[in-house]
Design an enzyme around this catalytic site. Structure first.
Site, PDB file in Angstrom:
ATOM      1  N   ASP A   8       1.017  -1.227   0.025  1.00  0.00           N
ATOM      2  CA  ASP A   8       0.063   0.056   0.086  1.00  0.00           C
ATOM      3  C   ASP A   8       0.950   1.162   0.089  1.00  0.00           C
ATOM      4  O   ASP A   8       2.068   1.108   0.346  1.00  0.00           O
ATOM      5  CB  ASP A   8      -1.012   0.016   1.187  1.00  0.00           C
ATOM      6  CG  ASP A   8      -2.025   0.800   0.882  1.00  0.00           C
ATOM      7  OD1 ASP A   8      -2.257   1.903  -0.178  1.00  0.00           O
ATOM      8  OD2 ASP A   8      -3.306   0.810   1.639  1.00  0.00           O
TER       9      ASP A   8
HETATM   10  C1  BGC Z   1      -4.883   3.228  -0.136  1.00  0.00           C
HETATM   11  C2  BGC Z   1      -5.091   2.456  -1.229  1.00  0.00           C
HETATM   12  C3  BGC Z   1      -4.855   3.074  -2.609  1.00  0.00           C
HETATM   13  C4  BGC Z   1      -3.368   3.495  -2.540  1.00  0.00           C
HETATM   14  C5  BGC Z   1      -3.526   4.391  -4.057  1.00  0.00           C
HETATM   15  C6  BGC Z   1      -3.651   4.233  -0.239  1.00  0.00           C
HETATM   16  O1  BGC Z   1      -3.756   5.409   0.569  1.00  0.00           O
HETATM   17  O2  BGC Z   1      -4.905   2.760   1.106  1.00  0.00           O
HETATM   18  O3  BGC Z   1      -6.284   1.812  -1.152  1.00  0.00           O
HETATM   19  O4  BGC Z   1      -5.175   1.894  -3.580  1.00  0.00           O
HETATM   20  O5  BGC Z   1      -3.543   4.607  -1.718  1.00  0.00           O
HETATM   21  O6  BGC Z   1      -4.000   5.389  -4.147  1.00  0.00           O
END
Ligand code: BGC
Length: 739
Positions: free
Chosen positions: A283
């Site tokens: 993530d």
């Molecule tokens: C979120 C993810 C997301 C990623 C990219 C993160 O902060 O937890 O779910 O896909 O950002 O935007």
């Protein structure tokens, strides 16, 4: 008959061998690229940057990113979209020595150009075909805009409405969540990856992120293996079985180990037990966040722990880029681990056809044709209609007559287009949303509509109440549209108080005091607490955030052109003190059997145990009867499937859809079992007077549970079955004794 069987057998065997041959062919191509790659080039494939700056005005960051792309130091970009930009950035990647194409990824969570209901809302439809269809449309639009990969679906089970990300998932139930996970993956990807109008899906966030302590985002999770395997992992397994191309790990710790550095999750379960062949992306910055967690003392240790634990791609930590080469050279990371991660990523690039044509997805003509296709609006409307849940309808207040002359539309969300779109809107023009006001105006052209805001969503003033009350007094029908704004749910949007913000409940009380029947439409990204509305409103329509066609869908429900069919995918608490609250709880040794007798029982002294609205609840403008229950066997063998059938009849006056639900309780077992668990459901359309026979099937898998030491197991004994219209409204009961 035998001939048919042998034909099917041969066909399946042929298809499997074809699949195997294709896999081998791609693997050979991957190997041939691997042979040409230097260690830094391999590490480059594991690096993912966000491209917000890369297409913007010139800056140091932009030059830095472009330089890395040109030098083959980047495997994927997120947040670059549109044919023009993706082509431009891909062309730079193709200037690198090995010309390995980039993967473009984006959070396409509930639509791209066309905005669909937020995932939690769509889950309230319990309609797997519309859920799949909306993911298909999202894939068509984003693929036409150069995107190869969405970070969806979020398949985290969530039992805590304080957590802002409940809006992104399928709610509290594992079975429903698993079915929806499958539908969404198939919608995004199609049956086979590589089609130019489909994109790679990503099952996230692996794992147990939905159980973040106290509903606060990014918080730790402490959980037994039994809970993990029974409740939180099955939707991920369902996504895997549906062929999901990628996984994303999560921000939380699981029993003290960050998910990003968690070998048990990523290596043992995902890659070994489930034999998963796709790749895992971290993530956002979750690799470097293992340092503030206190798990890795610096970026180098974070990179080491993450890659060893099975995180293949590094989103925005730059940990792999900066540290992996040194870690290989000093012997801390075996290059084989890096090779394995790179192969997984290259495999997907081949599968998508990007080595054959890196611009396959970036076709200007297609982009123009696909975007704004009017047929998508129809899908969005159907999804929005099906997502609406009718919570209350006293004295058949709804539907309203289309001959109603004078309608007061009161509240801050009557014309709130941006809010209605919900969180995670990445591309859409929110000015194009159809608001409730516009939907009603379109529906009853002759009626006089009096629109009064009354109060803003988070207002502290009651100055606008007077106008609202006057409008109500003069109206033939009063519809209030209340709720949260779009930015009160979603990532990092946890709330400790989930009641209606600002003065909205007071506004309702003031309007209700006129004595007029009041219909309340609620919009939110989570279950809210709205106790006086529960008691005093004449009708309550839960409309979540429905996206583009929200206003039309709500008007259809208000005026009876669509008979509501949604059912809650998550329990609605009476107050935050009941959280976590969910229907499949354990009985305890001291259950409350009579609500009037709670002394020394597992109870609260100031509120009942049960929720305000139960999982599975949702009303219709018609009525249904359940009868003629039949069981294929009352004494089945352990490996036998049990069939339960019954007759469902529309006993009312209008056509309607019912979601019939099958619950099961394993009465005694070596691990305590929940009071009921959803095991099947069917959404059925019936005309007035029409009946259909419905058959549910219980497989041995559905009868099994997870034991901490022994793993999945199934035990003989009594199983109770309950069929109903909601988890708290059971219509038929039976049981069988497993041998
Ligand atoms: C979120 C993810 C997301 C990623 C990219 C993160 O902060 O937890 O779910 O896909 O950002 O935007």
């Amino acid at each position: 008959m035998n001939k048919i069987f042998s034909f099917i057998f041969l066909l399946t065997a042929f298809m499997a061998s074809q699949g195997h041959a294709q896999r081998k062919a791609i693997e050979q191509r991957v190997d041939s690229v691997m042979k040409l790659m230097t260690l830094p080039e391999k590490i480059g494939q594991l690096n993912q940057y966000s491209g917000r700056e890369v297409t913007g005005p010139s800056s140091d960051r932009k030059n830095y990113l472009l330089n890395d792309i040109k030098n083959g130091m980047v495997g994927s970009m997120l947040n670059v979209k549109g044919v023009k930009d993706t082509r431009e950035i891909q062309a730079i990647a193709l200037q690198s020595r090995l010309k390995i194409p980039l993967l473009f990824s984006l959070d396409v969570i509930h639509g791209y150009k066309t905005v669909f209901p937020i995932p939690l809302a769509e889950s309230a439809s319990w309609d797997l075909s519309i859920i799949r269809k909306s993911a298909e449309v999202a894939a068509e639009e984003s693929a036409a805009s150069g995107i190869h990969w969405t970070f969806a679906p979020m398949v985290d089970i969530a039992r805590d409405p304080r957590w802002g990300r409940v809006m992104e998932g399928a709610g509290e139930d594992t079975y429903l969540g698993s079915q929806i996970a499958r539908a969404r993956v198939l919608g995004f990807q199609g049956d086979k990856l590589g089609s130019v109008d489909r994109i790679m899906a990503c099952a996230k966030h692996f794992a147990a992120y939905g159980a973040s302590m106290a509903g606060r985002d990014y918080n730790p999770v402490d959980m037994s293996r039994q809970q993990l395997h029974e409740i939180y992992l099955p939707p991920f397994k369902a996504a895997t079985d549906a062929g999901v191309a990628t996984f994303m790990n999560s921000f939380n710790t699981l029993n003290g180990i960050p998910a990003t550095g968690n070998s048990y999750l990523q290596r043992d379960i995902l890659k070994k037990q489930w034999n998963y062949k796709g790749f895992v992306v971290s993530d956002w910055a979750s690799i470097k966040e293992m340092t503030p967690w206190g798990f890795a003392k610096n970026l180098s240790e974070a990179a080491e722990k993450a890659i060893i634990a099975g995180s293949d791609m590094d989103m925005e930590s730059e940990a792999y880029k900066k540290e992996l080469e040194k870690l290989v050279n000093n012997g801390k990371v075996d290059v084989k681990i890096i090779d394995e991660a790179v192969k997984r990523i290259l495999y997907k690039k081949f599968e998508l056809g990007l080595f054959d044509n890196p611009y396959r997805f970036s076709d200007e003509k297609r982009e123009q044709k696909v975007m704004n296709d009017p047929k998508y609006k129809e899908v969005a409307k159907s999804a929005a209609q099906r997502s609406i849940v009718l919570l209350k309808n006293a004295n058949n207040t709804l539907p309203l007559s289309k001959a109603t002359n004078n309608i007061a539309l009161i509240g801050p969300l009557v014309n709130a287009k941006r809010d209605q779109a919900g969180s995670w809107v990445v591309y859409a023009d929110t000015a194009n949303m159809v608001s409730v006001y516009e939907g009603v105006k379109q529906k009853v052209k002759a009626a006089k509509l009096n629109v009064v805001e009354g109060t803003a969503i988070t207002d502290t003033s009651t100055a606008g109440f007077k106008d609202a009350v006057n409008a109500a007094k003069n109206a033939d029908a009063v519809v209030m549209v209340l709720g949260e704004n779009w930015d009160m749910s979603g990532e990092a949007k946890s709330r400790t108080d989930i009641s209606l913000p600002g003065k909205q409940e007071e506004l309702f009380n003031a309007v209700k005091a006129t004595g007029k029947p009041v219909i309340v439409v609620l919009m939110a990204g989570r279950p809210l607490v709205f106790n006086s509305i529960v008691e005093e409103a004449d009708a309550i329509v839960y409309a979540w955030f429905l996206g583009d066609q929200g206003g039309n869908a709500i008007a259809d429900v208000l005026f009876g052109d669509y008979n509501p069919s949604g059912k809650l995918p998550i329990s609605f608490p009476r107050n935050v003190g009941q959280i976590p609250i969910f229907y499949n709880f354990y009985n305890t040794g001291r259950p409350v059997t009579k609500p009037t007798d709670i002394r020394y029982k597992s109870a609260y002294i100031d509120a009942p145990n049960d929720p305000q609205y139960a999982f599975g609840h949702g009303l219709s403008y018609t009525t249904f009867s359940y009868s003629d229950l039949k069981l294929s066997s009352t004494n089945p063998q352990k490996n036998e499937n049990v069939k339960v059938s019954f007759k469902l009849t529309n006993t009312g006056k209008v056509i309607g859809e019912e979601v019939a639900q099958l619950y099961m309780q394993d009465t005694f077992a070596s691990v305590v079992r929940p009071v009921k668990e959803l095991k099947d459901f069917a959404k059925v359309t019936l005309k007035p007077g029409e009946s259909k026979e419905i058959t549910f099937e219980l497989t041995p898998e559905k009868l099994s549970f997870y034991h901490e030491e022994k793993g999945w197991m199934i035990e003989p004994g009594e199983f109770r079955l309950m069929i109903g219209t909601a988890s708290n409204d059971i219509k038929l009961k039976t049981s069988f004794e497993l041998k």
